[in-house]
Design a protein around this motif. Structure first.
Motif, PDB file in Angstrom:
ATOM      1  N   ARG A  14       0.801  -1.225   0.000  1.00  0.00           N
ATOM      2  CA  ARG A  14       0.000   0.000   0.000  1.00  0.00           C
ATOM      3  C   ARG A  14       0.835   1.278   0.000  1.00  0.00           C
ATOM      4  NH1 ARG A  14      -3.675  -1.364   5.009  1.00  0.00           N
ATOM      5  NH2 ARG A  14      -1.731  -2.405   5.583  1.00  0.00           N
ATOM      6  N   GLU A  58      -4.269   2.594   8.010  1.00  0.00           N
ATOM      7  CA  GLU A  58      -5.265   2.109   8.973  1.00  0.00           C
ATOM      8  C   GLU A  58      -5.060   2.799  10.322  1.00  0.00           C
ATOM      9  OE1 GLU A  58      -5.531  -2.251   9.142  1.00  0.00           O
ATOM     10  OE2 GLU A  58      -4.260  -2.285   7.363  1.00  0.00           O
ATOM     11  N   PRO A  84      -7.770  -0.943   3.783  1.00  0.00           N
ATOM     12  CA  PRO A  84      -7.357  -2.225   4.363  1.00  0.00           C
ATOM     13  C   PRO A  84      -6.256  -2.909   3.546  1.00  0.00           C
ATOM     14  CG  PRO A  84      -9.459  -2.468   3.247  1.00  0.00           C
ATOM     15  CD  PRO A  84      -9.110  -1.003   3.192  1.00  0.00           C
ATOM     16  N   ASP A  85      -5.645  -3.895   4.139  1.00  0.00           N
ATOM     17  CA  ASP A  85      -4.541  -4.631   3.501  1.00  0.00           C
ATOM     18  C   ASP A  85      -5.104  -5.701   2.565  1.00  0.00           C
ATOM     19  OD1 ASP A  85      -2.013  -5.447   2.870  1.00  0.00           O
ATOM     20  OD2 ASP A  85      -1.606  -6.425   4.777  1.00  0.00           O
ATOM     21  N   ASP A  86      -5.834  -5.248   1.556  1.00  0.00           N
ATOM     22  CA  ASP A  86      -6.507  -6.157   0.619  1.00  0.00           C
ATOM     23  C   ASP A  86      -5.980  -6.044  -0.804  1.00  0.00           C
ATOM     24  OD1 ASP A  86      -8.155  -6.842   2.722  1.00  0.00           O
ATOM     25  OD2 ASP A  86      -9.786  -5.523   2.104  1.00  0.00           O
ATOM     26  N   TYR A  87      -4.892  -5.307  -1.003  1.00  0.00           N
ATOM     27  CA  TYR A  87      -4.459  -4.982  -2.359  1.00  0.00           C
ATOM     28  C   TYR A  87      -3.017  -5.383  -2.605  1.00  0.00           C
ATOM     29  CZ  TYR A  87      -8.588  -2.072  -1.887  1.00  0.00           C
ATOM     30  OH  TYR A  87      -9.865  -1.625  -1.658  1.00  0.00           O
ATOM     31  N   GLU A  88      -2.735  -5.695  -3.856  1.00  0.00           N
ATOM     32  CA  GLU A  88      -1.365  -5.943  -4.294  1.00  0.00           C
ATOM     33  C   GLU A  88      -0.718  -4.612  -4.668  1.00  0.00           C
ATOM     34  OE1 GLU A  88       0.228  -8.897  -4.199  1.00  0.00           O
ATOM     35  OE2 GLU A  88      -1.590  -9.672  -3.265  1.00  0.00           O
ATOM     36  N   ASP A  91      -2.179  -2.274  -7.519  1.00  0.00           N
ATOM     37  CA  ASP A  91      -3.521  -2.772  -7.847  1.00  0.00           C
ATOM     38  C   ASP A  91      -4.346  -1.588  -8.362  1.00  0.00           C
ATOM     39  OD1 ASP A  91      -6.402  -3.206  -7.332  1.00  0.00           O
ATOM     40  OD2 ASP A  91      -5.757  -5.085  -6.414  1.00  0.00           O
TER      41      ASP A  91
END
Length: 107
Positions: A14, A58, A84-88, A91
């Protein structure tokens, strides 16, 4: 020229994406770091003191920043992006979120 710091946990996905996306602007200096001790570029007192604005991904990052680096947080404004930590890395959805959330704070 404003100094902008992006912070996440590991400084792998991120915050480096944010650094790359926002560094296209010519009116600011940009860096990124991670709150974890094993981050690719760990957060330091020098980086915190350098920054005019610190964007954290966050609330947990803001909490760590305020606890561990309180002495260096003299002037920096802290903004939580709630990403949130949901991405490459790079992305397209993460890039879109950053482009939507960050510029309003940069003037």
């Amino acid at each position: 020229m404003k100094n902008i710091l992006f912070v996440c946990s590991q400084n792998r996905l991120r915050s480096p994406t944010a650094e790359q996306v926002i560094s296209k602007r010519r009116d600011i200096e940009v860096a990124s770091a991670g709150t974890n001790h094993d981050a690719d570029n760990p957060l330091t007192h020098e980086l915190v003191a350098w920054a005019d604005i610190i964007f954290v991904m966050e609330r947990a990052h803001r909490d760590k920043l305020q606890k561990k680096f309180k002495a260096s947080l003299k002037r920096a404004r802290i903004i939580c992006l709630d990403i949130p930590d949901d991405y490459e890395f790079m992305d397209p959805e993460l890039v879109r979120l950053l482009e939507a959330k960050v510029p309003r704070y940069l003037g």
